[in-house]
Structure formats: structure tokens, C-alpha cells
Design a protein around this motif. Structure first.
Motif, short mmCIF file in Angstrom:
data_model
loop_
_atom_site.label_atom_id
_atom_site.label_comp_id
_atom_site.label_asym_id
_atom_site.label_seq_id
_atom_site.Cartn_x
_atom_site.Cartn_y
_atom_site.Cartn_z
N PRO A 19 0.13 -1.67 -3.40
CA PRO A 19 -1.13 -2.34 -3.08
C PRO A 19 -1.21 -3.80 -3.46
CG PRO A 19 -1.41 -0.86 -4.95
CD PRO A 19 -0.04 -0.62 -4.42
N GLN A 20 -0.28 -4.33 -4.21
CA GLN A 20 -0.31 -5.73 -4.59
C GLN A 20 1.08 -6.33 -4.39
OE1 GLN A 20 -2.92 -7.53 -5.48
NE2 GLN A 20 -4.37 -5.83 -5.51
N GLY A 21 1.12 -7.59 -3.95
CA GLY A 21 2.37 -8.31 -3.92
C GLY A 21 3.07 -8.30 -2.59
N LEU A 22 4.25 -8.91 -2.59
CA LEU A 22 5.05 -9.11 -1.39
C LEU A 22 6.35 -8.34 -1.51
CD1 LEU A 22 5.99 -10.61 1.22
CD2 LEU A 22 6.71 -12.50 -0.27
N THR A 23 6.72 -7.66 -0.42
CA THR A 23 8.00 -6.96 -0.35
C THR A 23 8.75 -7.48 0.86
OG1 THR A 23 7.01 -4.97 -1.33
CG2 THR A 23 9.14 -4.73 -0.25
N LEU A 24 9.96 -7.96 0.63
CA LEU A 24 10.75 -8.56 1.70
C LEU A 24 12.08 -7.81 1.79
CD1 LEU A 24 10.88 -10.90 3.78
CD2 LEU A 24 12.02 -12.26 2.02
N PHE A 25 12.39 -7.27 2.95
CA PHE A 25 13.63 -6.52 3.16
C PHE A 25 14.62 -7.38 3.92
CE2 PHE A 25 10.34 -3.20 2.86
CZ PHE A 25 10.87 -2.45 1.82
N ASP A 26 15.90 -7.30 3.47
CA ASP A 26 16.95 -8.08 4.11
C ASP A 26 17.71 -7.28 5.17
OD1 ASP A 26 16.42 -10.34 2.56
OD2 ASP A 26 17.64 -9.56 0.90
N ASP A 27 17.61 -5.96 5.13
CA ASP A 27 18.33 -5.15 6.11
C ASP A 27 17.51 -3.89 6.39
OD1 ASP A 27 19.52 -2.83 4.28
OD2 ASP A 27 19.79 -4.74 3.23
N PRO A 28 17.71 -3.25 7.55
CA PRO A 28 16.93 -2.06 7.90
C PRO A 28 17.19 -0.87 6.98
CG PRO A 28 17.89 -3.05 9.85
CD PRO A 28 18.52 -3.73 8.68
N ASP A 29 18.39 -0.77 6.41
CA ASP A 29 18.70 0.39 5.57
C ASP A 29 17.84 0.40 4.31
OD1 ASP A 29 20.55 1.21 7.43
OD2 ASP A 29 22.23 0.19 6.44
N SER A 30 17.72 -0.73 3.65
CA SER A 30 16.90 -0.79 2.43
C SER A 30 15.43 -0.55 2.75
CB SER A 30 17.10 -2.14 1.73
OG SER A 30 16.71 -3.21 2.59
N GLU A 31 15.00 -1.03 3.91
CA GLU A 31 13.61 -0.78 4.32
C GLU A 31 13.37 0.70 4.55
OE1 GLU A 31 10.71 -2.32 7.93
OE2 GLU A 31 12.77 -1.73 8.35
N HIS A 32 14.29 1.35 5.23
CA HIS A 32 14.14 2.77 5.52
C HIS A 32 14.19 3.60 4.24
CE1 HIS A 32 14.17 6.30 8.06
NE2 HIS A 32 15.28 6.75 7.47
N ALA A 33 15.05 3.21 3.29
CA ALA A 33 15.14 3.93 2.03
C ALA A 33 13.85 3.80 1.23
CB ALA A 33 16.33 3.40 1.22
N ALA A 34 13.24 2.63 1.23
CA ALA A 34 11.98 2.44 0.51
C ALA A 34 10.86 3.25 1.15
CB ALA A 34 11.60 0.96 0.46
N ALA A 35 10.86 3.36 2.49
CA ALA A 35 9.81 4.12 3.17
C ALA A 35 9.92 5.61 2.90
CB ALA A 35 9.86 3.85 4.67
N ARG A 36 11.13 6.09 2.62
CA ARG A 36 11.31 7.53 2.39
C ARG A 36 10.65 7.98 1.09
NH1 ARG A 36 15.54 10.04 5.33
NH2 ARG A 36 15.84 11.49 3.59
N ASP A 37 10.43 7.07 0.15
CA ASP A 37 9.84 7.44 -1.14
C ASP A 37 8.31 7.38 -1.12
OD1 ASP A 37 12.37 7.75 -2.17
OD2 ASP A 37 12.51 5.66 -2.85
N VAL A 38 7.72 7.03 -0.01
CA VAL A 38 6.26 6.86 0.06
C VAL A 38 5.60 8.23 0.20
CG1 VAL A 38 4.37 5.85 1.39
CG2 VAL A 38 6.49 4.58 1.08
N PRO A 39 4.57 8.55 -0.60
CA PRO A 39 3.84 9.82 -0.42
C PRO A 39 3.10 9.85 0.91
CG PRO A 39 3.46 8.88 -2.60
CD PRO A 39 4.16 7.83 -1.80
N LEU A 40 3.08 11.02 1.51
CA LEU A 40 2.43 11.17 2.81
C LEU A 40 0.93 10.93 2.74
CD1 LEU A 40 4.31 14.31 4.18
CD2 LEU A 40 4.47 11.97 5.06
N GLU A 41 0.31 11.22 1.61
CA GLU A 41 -1.14 11.09 1.51
C GLU A 41 -1.59 9.64 1.59
OE1 GLU A 41 -2.41 12.65 -2.18
OE2 GLU A 41 -1.31 11.20 -3.41
N LEU A 42 -0.68 8.68 1.36
CA LEU A 42 -1.02 7.27 1.46
C LEU A 42 -1.01 6.77 2.90
CD1 LEU A 42 0.94 5.77 -1.57
CD2 LEU A 42 -1.47 6.42 -1.45
N LEU A 43 -0.50 7.57 3.82
CA LEU A 43 -0.35 7.13 5.22
C LEU A 43 -1.48 7.61 6.11
CD1 LEU A 43 3.48 7.70 5.67
CD2 LEU A 43 2.28 5.68 4.82
#
Length: 521
Positions: free
Chosen positions: A158-182
């Protein structure tokens, strides 16, 4: 690959409420559905959550937990206005902005090629973050490659900036997100929780076919988006074009009434456009170009402090006055705005004649109630029309205002008559697949010039030269009878001229002459 940014303003209605009441920042604050003791709480800030106040509680119960609680209602049009304002600020950083339709406060920005303009993607993202924080918003920003992954990461941080350099790291970070937040549908969330599925990664471990069969099409779509198997392109919302109009006078206008009338005439089509585009007026800017140079105006008497308008000089050295008007709330009522204009012009008179003026409307999305009210209140006022007819009858007599009525008659001119019109009734048009033709009948048939021999389809001139000769004749349609008055025998024809007029003429057997009895429109 093209870059995409997701901006998330968490609890956006709550942020709008706190911006509206800056002195509430040190108190527990909630957004309620209705301003009443049993109103349901929709959003809570951190201080309210610390007092064990949660969404779904009643307002009265929340007050018992936090006596210093502050609460307010955020209407739909306020949320829509806030979304439009944030989207307009974000256009400084990207021409393509898509506000999320299901989650107010979430925006996607197309970042393709913008690193060349801002120097780097990080500087571009930092500029977005800094600009919104200066406006008093709390936000999370994720810059990546896909809509779903950037949205998931922005919601989980909820705070700050997240910058991804490649699609793999972005996809890995999204996998850890709880479903209730979506914003997953509660029933689906509870079913998945019973299976031990809490995060996006665990959800992706389920087979896609099984998700479709057991949980339905919406859960299957979410599964495909999370897996990157479904293309979900950016759908940017087009920027609202400025609504402007300009009026130039032949001579400098010094009469206030004539000036206001010209302003109203200029605003009428602009308000019609607002209705068509489902918008409402939030602010009005009027710029008057005066016929005197700076410093040549009349002194104002009885005014303390600066005038409510702005004065400037345009590129041609002409004096310009700028008035900015803001109604109490966004409106589609032109008369409300004209009353404000009259108050401004009469309370702060224009110092010189007006050579021209330009008006510009700052629009915001209109509410459903405003559009319904506009549709249910047409511009034709029946009460005003009946009053005008009463004044005509009073001045010219009761026979001055009449209406046509159907009567039983043999001849066309006897099939209708005139009777007094007492009051206008609301129009009740019947829907038709095709437009009806109208036959306009002359009160007295017009005698046509004599014709040599029988008429012909070619060269027969019934009127002026612009109308042209007759090119086709349909008929005859015979009307005969009236033996008790000497007898009538008419042969009616439809005569089409070269210009396209369709005339209704007849040949009188008794008089042996042609007559023009009307036309078809």
C-alpha cells in the motif's frame, strides 16, 4: 516489451473524505453508506481500525467504540469526479490512462517510450508518485509488464514504488499476493480458503479446466489472467475535449441584458453537448475582450478589496477580463448558471464595452439523478405556453387561438374544422416504423392557368420557374356527389415537379378548370 504502471490509491473514497475535511486527519474516520445511526460503514482509516472498527459495522456501534469518530457519506458523483481529477493529473505523465471500473482509485498507465522523455523509467515513476503525494493522496505504484501483476503488487504494497526489470520477477512477486486483496468474490474466496488456497501462486496450482468446471467462468478468467494466458490489453479512456464557444460583436457591447442574452445563446448548445456526453458543469470561465486599453476603465465605487475577476492583456495588447464561476454543485441547469452570471456582472460591472467573449466549461461526470431529471423536464414548459395563450386570448379575443379538429364531410375541405384551444396538453407521440407524409390543404383552392388541350406529364408548369415543370402525374382519384347542392365532380391528381415538390391538384368537370388544392410534405 512495453512498460505498464498501476497506480493504486487505497480506500479512495476515504481519502476523498479526508481531503474534504483536512482537520479530521488526527481522528478515526469512516465512510458510511448513509448518514444515520444504522448506516453501514464502508471504509475505515488506520486509527478507526485500531479502535476495532471494521467495514460492515453500524455507525452507532462504531461510535460506542470511538467517541471521537468522524464519519461522512461520499456520493457516487463525488467518487466519479475524484477519479476524473486524478486521471487528468496522470495525463501529464502518459497520454493513455485507464481508470479501473470495478475499483475506484486504481489506474493503469501506458509507459511505452516515456523513458526517453523523462530520462528513465524510475524518474517517470517517481514523478507520478511525487505529484500525487503533493495533492495529498496516499498511493502505491507498481511498474511492470502486465495489468494483472502490476495490479496485484500495487494492492499488496500500500505504500511506495515497486519497479520490475523483467517479467519473471514481476510474476514471482504477484504469486505471493493474497487473493483477498484482489477483490475476489467472497463466495469464491471462502471456497478456495477451505481448499487451503490463499495466494495467487496457490491458485495457479489448480488446473484451469477444474477451476472452470467447479467455480465458473469468472474464476477461470482470473486464473488465465494470473497465469498470463489471456491477453488483457489496456483500454484507455479518451480525454474530455474542452467545451468552448466564442462570440464576436460587430460593435462593442455595453448593455448588460444584451450581453447576458448572447451568453445564454452561446451556452445552450454547450449544455446540450454536456447531456449527450453524460457530463455536468463544474466551473465556467468567461473571458471578455474589452475595447479599452489597460488602465482606461471606470473606477468602481462602493467596493472594498480586490474585484472577484481577473484582468490581463492579450497578445494584441487588448484588455481582457476573466470571470470564473463555480455553482454549489455540478449542474445541468442553465438557468442556475445564468443567475450566477447576472449576479457577477451586475455586482461587478464590466468597465468597458465588450468586443468579444469566449466561454469554457470545465466538465465532470454527471450523476444518474441529474440525467434523469433533465430527461423528465423537457425544455417546453406547458404552463408557460398556456399562460402565453391566455394573454393572446385576452388581447385578441377567444377566437384568436384555435386548433384543427376532424369532422365528417364529403369534400376534403369539409373533413376538418377549427375550434377554440383552451389549453395545451402534453405531447403523446406514437412510435412508428416509417415517417408519415403530411398533406397541407389550402383554405381556398388556387385557380391554375388554363391549359391548352389535355395535360401532359412533360412541360406542364403549375407554379414559378424555380419549381420547374411537372415530370410525373398520378391519378385520377375521383370525388363526386353533392347532388343536393348542384353536384360536384373532381378528379384529383398528385403532380411531381422537377424540383421535387408533390402538389395535390384536381380538375373540376363542372367548371372545366384546374385547381391547386395543396401539397404533400
Amino acid at each position: 516489451m512495453d512498460r505498464l504502471a498501476c497506480v493504486d490509491l487505497p480506500a479512495f473514497p476515504l481519502q476523498l473524505l479526508v481531503r474534504k475535511h483536512p482537520d479530521w486527519q488526527s481522528f478515526p474516520v469512516v465512510v458510511v453508506a448513509k448518514d444515520e445511526p444504522q448506516g453501514v460503514i464502508q471504509w475505515v482509516n488506520a486509527k478507526a481500525r485500531a479502535a476495532r472498527i471494521l467495514p460492515g459495522h453500524r455507525y452507532a456501534h462504531a461510535l460506542s467504540l470511538a467517541p471521537d469518530l468522524r464519519a461522512g457519506v461520499v456520493a457516487e458523483h463525488e467518487i466519479a469526479t475524484g477519479v476524473a481529477a486524478v486521471a487528468e493529473r496522470l495525463r501529464r505523465f502518459s497520454p493513455e490512462i485507464e481508470p479501473c471500473a470495478d475499483a475506484p482509485g486504481v489506474f493503469w498507465l501506458d509507459g511505452a517510450g516515456l523513458e526517453r522523455l523523462f530520462g528513465s523509467r524510475r524518474r517517470w515513476a517517481r514523478g507520478i508518485e511525487r505529484d500525487l503525494r503533493e495533492q495529498g493522496y496516499e498511493l502505491a505504484l507498481a511498474v511492470g509488464f502486465s495489468r494483472f501483476s502490476t495490479y496485484a503488487v500495487a494492492r499488496s504494497r500500500p505504500q511506495g514504488l515497486t519497479l520490475f526489470d523483467d517479467p519473471d520477477s514481476e510474476h514471482a512477486a504477484a504469486r505471493d499476493v493474497p487473493l483477498e486483496l484482489l477483490g475476489v468474490e467472497p463466495r469464491l474466496r471462502d471456497h478456495l480458503r477451505r481448499l487451503g488456497v490463499v495466494t495467487v501462486g496457490e491458485f495457479l496450482h489448480l488446473p484451469a479446466g477444474g477451476v472452470l468446471e467447479r467455480f465458473g467462468a469468472e474464476a477461470h478468467r482470473l486464473h488465465r489472467l494470473a497465469a498470463g494466458e489471456q491477453w488483457d490489453p489496456l483500454r484507455p479512456k479518451a480525454a474530455v475535449e474542452p467545451i468552448e464557444a466564442v462570440q464576436v460583436f460587430d460593435d462593442p457591447e455595453r448593455n448588460t441584458d444584451r450581453l447576458l442574452f448572447a451568453l445564454e445563446r452561446a451556452l445552450e448548445p454547450m449544455f446540450a453537448r454536456l447531456v449527450r456526453e453524460r457530463l455536468a458543469l463544474a466551473r465556467l470561465f468567461v473571458e471578455y475582450t474589452l475595447d479599452r486599453p489597460p488602465g482606461a476603465g471606470r473606477p468602481r465605487r462602493g467596493r472594498v478589496g480586490p474585484p472577484p475577476h481577473l484582468e490581463a492583456t492579450d497578445e494584441y495588447g487588448r484588455r481582457v477580463r476573466i470571470d470564473a464561476l463555480r455553482p454549489a454543485e455540478p449542474t445541468l441547469d442553465l438557468q442556475v448558471l445564468m443567475r450566477l452570471l447576472r449576479l457577477r456582472v451586475e455586482g461587478d460591472p464590466i468597465a468597458a464595452g465588450v468586443r468579444e467573449f469566449s466561454v469554457r466549461i470545465e466538465p465532470v461526470p454527471a450523476t444518474r439523478e441529474q440525467l434523469e431529471l433533465f430527461a423528465h423536464q423537457p425544455r417546453r414548459d406547458l404552463a408557460a405556453a398556456n399562460q402565453a395563450l391566455a394573454r393572446l386570448r385576452a388581447e385578441l379575443g377567444d377566437g384568436a387561438v384555435v386548433k384543427a379538429s376532424v369532422r365528417d364531410g364529403h369534400l376534403p375541405e369539409a373533413c376538418y374544422g377549427w375550434e377554440p384551444l383552451r389549453a395545451r396538453a402534453p405531447a403523446a407521440p406514437q412510435p412508428r416504423d416509417q415517417r408519415s407524409l403530411i398533406r397541407r390543404i389550402r383554405s381556398r383552392p388556387r385557380l391554375l392557368p388554363p391549359q391548352e388541350g389535355r395535360y401532359r406529364d412533360d412541360g406542364w408548369v403549375l407554379g414559378d420557374l424555380e419549381q420547374g415543370p411537372v415530370i410525373r402525374v398520378l391519378g385520377p382519384y375521383v370525388i363526386s356527389g353533392g347532388w343536393w347542392t348542384g353536384g360536384v365532380h373532381r378528379e384529383y391528381h398528385f403532380a411531381e415537379t422537377r424540383r421535387g415538390d408533390l402538389l395535390w391538384v384536381y380538375y373540376d368537370r363542372r367548371r372545366r378548370r384546374w385547381f391547386d388544392h395543396g401539397r404533400v410534405e
